[in-house]
Scaffold this active site. Structure first.
Site, mmCIF file in Angstrom:
data_model
loop_
_atom_site.group_PDB
_atom_site.id
_atom_site.type_symbol
_atom_site.label_atom_id
_atom_site.label_comp_id
_atom_site.label_asym_id
_atom_site.label_seq_id
_atom_site.Cartn_x
_atom_site.Cartn_y
_atom_site.Cartn_z
ATOM 1 N N VAL A 285 0.829 -1.200 0.000
ATOM 2 C CA VAL A 285 0.000 0.000 0.000
ATOM 3 C C VAL A 285 0.863 1.250 0.000
ATOM 4 C CG1 VAL A 285 -1.696 1.330 1.335
ATOM 5 C CG2 VAL A 285 -1.952 -1.144 1.102
ATOM 6 N N ALA A 286 1.972 1.203 0.750
ATOM 7 C CA ALA A 286 2.866 2.362 0.809
ATOM 8 C C ALA A 286 3.555 2.608 -0.523
ATOM 9 C CB ALA A 286 3.910 2.145 1.907
ATOM 10 N N ASP A 332 -4.742 16.859 -43.695
ATOM 11 C CA ASP A 332 -5.463 17.037 -44.942
ATOM 12 C C ASP A 332 -5.263 18.471 -45.409
ATOM 13 O OD1 ASP A 332 -7.084 16.435 -47.061
ATOM 14 O OD2 ASP A 332 -8.956 16.548 -45.950
ATOM 15 N N ASP A 616 -11.348 14.773 -42.538
ATOM 16 C CA ASP A 616 -12.750 15.173 -42.455
ATOM 17 C C ASP A 616 -13.695 14.229 -43.172
ATOM 18 O OD1 ASP A 616 -12.012 15.693 -45.038
ATOM 19 O OD2 ASP A 616 -12.710 17.767 -45.081
ATOM 20 N N ASP A 620 -11.057 9.178 -44.584
ATOM 21 C CA ASP A 620 -10.036 9.410 -43.565
ATOM 22 C C ASP A 620 -10.217 8.524 -42.337
ATOM 23 O OD1 ASP A 620 -8.740 11.499 -44.978
ATOM 24 O OD2 ASP A 620 -10.261 12.915 -44.324
ATOM 25 N N ASN A 709 -1.603 8.824 1.354
ATOM 26 C CA ASN A 709 -1.491 8.798 -0.108
ATOM 27 C C ASN A 709 -2.588 9.610 -0.788
ATOM 28 O OD1 ASN A 709 0.745 7.185 0.069
ATOM 29 N ND2 ASN A 709 -0.297 5.280 -0.461
ATOM 30 N N ASP A 713 -0.726 13.500 0.158
ATOM 31 C CA ASP A 713 0.023 13.431 -1.105
ATOM 32 C C ASP A 713 -0.872 13.766 -2.300
ATOM 33 O OD1 ASP A 713 2.253 12.748 0.267
ATOM 34 O OD2 ASP A 713 2.264 10.627 -0.308
#
Length: 764
Positions: A285-286, A332, A616, A620, A709, A713
């Protein structure tokens, strides 16, 4: 069957049909044989699948493993918190990408819905899905073509094929056989499904329906084309795999060290094994930056909002960063580089040449010859003016709209009534009208191909006087025509004469007046944007369905320097020759097909480039999907918009450059967030590991680590999402495709920061 290479009579025989069409019974049999005239779009991706795809990430797999371990040892609160974090992240991504899987369904919508067809010698209006090979279509202006067909009869028939071929101008159609190797855009005796009739009328024999049509082939290519991972996705995928390996090895090593120590000193117990598992889970987890998926998703979402303010709509969240990593833009021409509007650039007579910078420019001290030239363009014209939002707009065929606007903007308003017309056709290459003035005077006006106009003239206007058209003057006019043609201008000749009686309306003994040269002009901001892209280390390649001379001239004007390659030349190249051409600075590909575009993009990607593609049209769509990032222009087809990752709401190439800047800034900010998160996580790992090895109580539990976390953080990491970008962001070269998300110098800094955090924490 290559119907364009055969005579109309031969194609009729091969299809077992006739000019009056099929019988209803035969049409029913063929419908059973060939199937309905519709496109196969494949299986739909459900919303549930889109939601589950949000969990396909290595870091998320590690967090899910942590959930299982936490549940195993009874840490239910830890599991619940991790699950909530993952669900929030998946929900954000789900709503951003919910509509990202509609491209094949959009192709089906482009098909014609109704068509006029001959059955039992009668004209019927049927649903396009009922059309079969051998049916005879009746074509009128405004019709959407329902299937691929060989033309049998045409009268001034022009078809807009830009959505399929990229050709900016309507194509004039005819019925004669043409060469077998003729490119799709030059098959003037064929019409294709999903194109539109602009003017004229005709009759055509259907040769292909459904997936056998050219649009069907594009559909098949789109279904076979795999979507590419974005650079950010690739880097995060690699980062996640490496981080996962480090986390698992560290946890396993620590677990084995503790098990070995207890086994040698005190012996193992179930309680000690559970404790060691808890330490290993705490380390996992850390080590895993729990907030990272959410931080990246939110950072990209903020970028989406910024880009929307810059007229760029983002359909695929991860694609925001991709343009920041691209080093090649395949663009294009029509609508992106140019305005997609024909404008008169030069007015030429024997005694005058006027160059116009814009369609609205007024001519100072206009000469009599030039005014007469504009008058002919005004009357010999089927475009019309409409009043809309307090402005006058032209409607009609693009060339005729340009001729009408230049005349109106220069106050040419000769009032005459049209009483007769000889429409343009492919054999004469001329259009003539007979007009009557309020005084009763009759005058004939004619426009068309300069050489055809000259062949009908025996006099010419010079300084207001009518003089004989000598061979010397004829050569001079033709030379001028060639000069303008070399500049990628479309040139038309203009002539006229007074007429005594209406029955004298004939295209002979005309008085030549002059030339008008037109062009689809580049957008004003494109040159600056291409220069900015070059400064940022990005190569710009133009890929267009237009003619090589036109494409090369526009390229020179906007700053796309390099060699030009046509579709026929590309067909003659093998893979290695194409790679060599791209390496030798071939930057313009003209008269290309959808397959050509895929080859070009595939070759660039095999050379290690990150490729962006603008487009367009229907043609394409496969290239937009194949490219690292597909960019559709807003005025393009629904197919292109639904296939692409980004949509330019105002079509401008400048928005591509703006998006590159935004993408680079987002990547920088994501990198800062990762540095912040990992420096804290690394400190946490060192703290837990050191405490365990020293025999101290664990200073941080798994629930505390999750809290740190996500809050202490995660919140600061989110602040980087709105961090201002550096002033040199568009002066840097693109990041190498194989560069890790954290280069070596940042990893060194990360190790130093993590070590300092550990020393300070243990000391306190």
């Amino acid at each position: 069957m290559d119907a364009h290479n055969l005579s109309a009579h031969t194609v009729l025989n091969q299809q077992n049909s006739n000019p009056n069409g099929l019988t209803s019974e035969e049409a029913a049999r063929r419908l059973g044989r060939y199937g309905a005239n519709r496109l196969t779009t494949g299986a739909r991706i459900t919303p549930l699948t889109i939601f589950l795809n949000q969990f396909k990430d290595t870091i998320i797999y590690i967090l899910l493993a942590a959930v299982l371990f936490s549940l195993f040892i009874g840490e239910y609160i830890d599991s619940l918190i991790i699950i909530i974090i993952l669900l929030v992240n998946a929900t954000i991504g789900f709503f951003q990408e919910l509509t990202a899987r509609k491209s094949l369904a959009a192709l089906k919508k482009m098909s014609a819905t109704r068509a006029r067809v001959l059955r039992d010698s009668k004209i019927l209006r049927l649903d396009a899905t009922e059309l079969v090979p051998g049916d005879v279509l009746i074509l009128e202006a405004g019709d959407r073509v329902g299937a691929d067909a060989r033309l049998l009869q045409t009268t001034r028939l022009q078809v807009a094929e830009d959505a399929l071929t990229g050709e900016s101008m309507p194509v004039e159609k005819q019925t004669k056989p043409i060469a077998l190797d003729t490119q799709l855009g030059d098959r003037t005796n064929m019409i294709f499904a999903s194109t539109s009739v602009v003017s004229g009328h005709g009759k055509a024999l259907i040769t292909a329906t459904g997936m056998a049509t050219e649009i069907g082939k594009v559909t098949a290519m789109l279904g076979e084309t795999e979507s590419e991972m974005t650079p950010l996705q690739r880097r995060l995928h690699e980062f996640g795999k490496k981080l996962g390996a480090v986390v698992l090895l560290t946890c396993l090593l620590v677990f084995l060290l503790f098990v070995g120590r207890d086994f040698l000193h005190e012996g193992l117990t179930l309680q000690s094994l559970t404790g060691f598992l808890f330490i290993a889970i705490s380390l996992a987890v850390a080590a895993v930056p729990t907030a990272l998926p959410s931080v990246i998703t939110i950072a990209l979402s903020i970028g989406v909002k910024r880009l929307l303010n810059k007229n760029t709509l983002v359909r695929n969240l991860a694609s925001v960063e991709t343009l920041g990593s691209c080093d090649v833009i395949c663009t294009d021409k029509t609508g992106t580089i140019t305005e997609s509007r024909m404008r008169v650039r030069v007015l030429w007579t024997l005694d005058d040449e006027v160059r116009l910078q814009s369609g609205k420019q007024k001519i100072q001290n206009i000469s009599l010859s030039t005014r007469e030239l504009l008058t002919i363009g005004l009357h010999c014209n089927n475009a019309t003016l409409v009043h809309q939002n307090k402005h006058w707009l032209a409607e009609g065929e693009p060339t005729e709209k340009g001729l009408l606007l230049v005349a109106v903007n220069n106050d040419v308003s000769d009032v005459r009534e049209r009483i007769d017309e000889l429409p343009f056709d492919s054999d004469r290459k001329l259009m003539s009208v007979l007009c009557k003035a309020p005084s009763g005077e009759l005058k004939m006006y004619c426009k068309g191909a300069p050489d055809r106009i000259l062949s009908r003239c025996n006099t010419v206007v010079d300084r207001g006087k009518v003089i004989p058209l000598t061979e010397e003057l004829r050569d001079r006019i033709l030379l001028q025509n060639e000069e303008y043609g070399a500049q990628a201008l479309r040139v038309l000749g203009f002539a006229g004469k007074p007429v005594e009686r209406a029955d004298e309306f004939q295209e002979n003994d005309l008085v030549f007046t002059g030339l008008q040269a037109l062009q689809d002009p580049p957008r004003k901001d494109v040159s600056h944007s291409i220069a900015a892209a070059k400064q940022a280390g990005i190569r710009v390649i133009m890929i267009t369905g237009d003619y090589p001379t036109t494409a090369a001239a526009i390229g020179r004007e906007v700053g796309i320097d390099g060699k030009t390659c046509s579709g026929n030349e590309l067909d003659a190249m093998d893979k290695h020759q194409l790679l060599a051409a791209l390496s030798r600075n071939t930057t313009i590909f003209a008269r290309v097909s959808p397959g050509h575009k895929l080859r070009i993009i595939d070759s660039l990607q095999s050379m290690g480039h990150t490729v962006a593609m603008t487009g367009d049209g229907i043609n394409d769509a496969p290239a937009l999907k194949k490219a690292d990032i597909g960019i559709a222009v807003g005025s393009g087809t629904e197919v292109a918009r639904e296939t692409a990752d980004l949509v330019l709401l105002d079509d401008s190439f400048t928005n591509v450059v703006n998006t590159i800047e935004e993408g680079r800034g987002i990547y920088d900010n994501i990198q800062k967030s990762i540095m912040l998160l990992l420096s804290g996580n690394l400190g946490e790992v060192f703290i837990i590991l050191s405490a365990a090895l020293l025999g101290l109580n664990l200073p941080l539990t798994a629930i505390l680590l999750l809290w740190i976390n996500m809050i202490t953080d995660g919140a600061p990491a989110l602040a980087f999402a709105v961090d201002p970008y550096g002033s040199d962001i568009m002066k840097r070269k693109p990041k190498p495709k194989d560069e890790n998300i954290l280069p070596v110098e940042k990893l060194r800094l990360l190790a130093i920061l993590g070590s300092l955090a550990t020393v300070l924490a243990l000391d306190l």
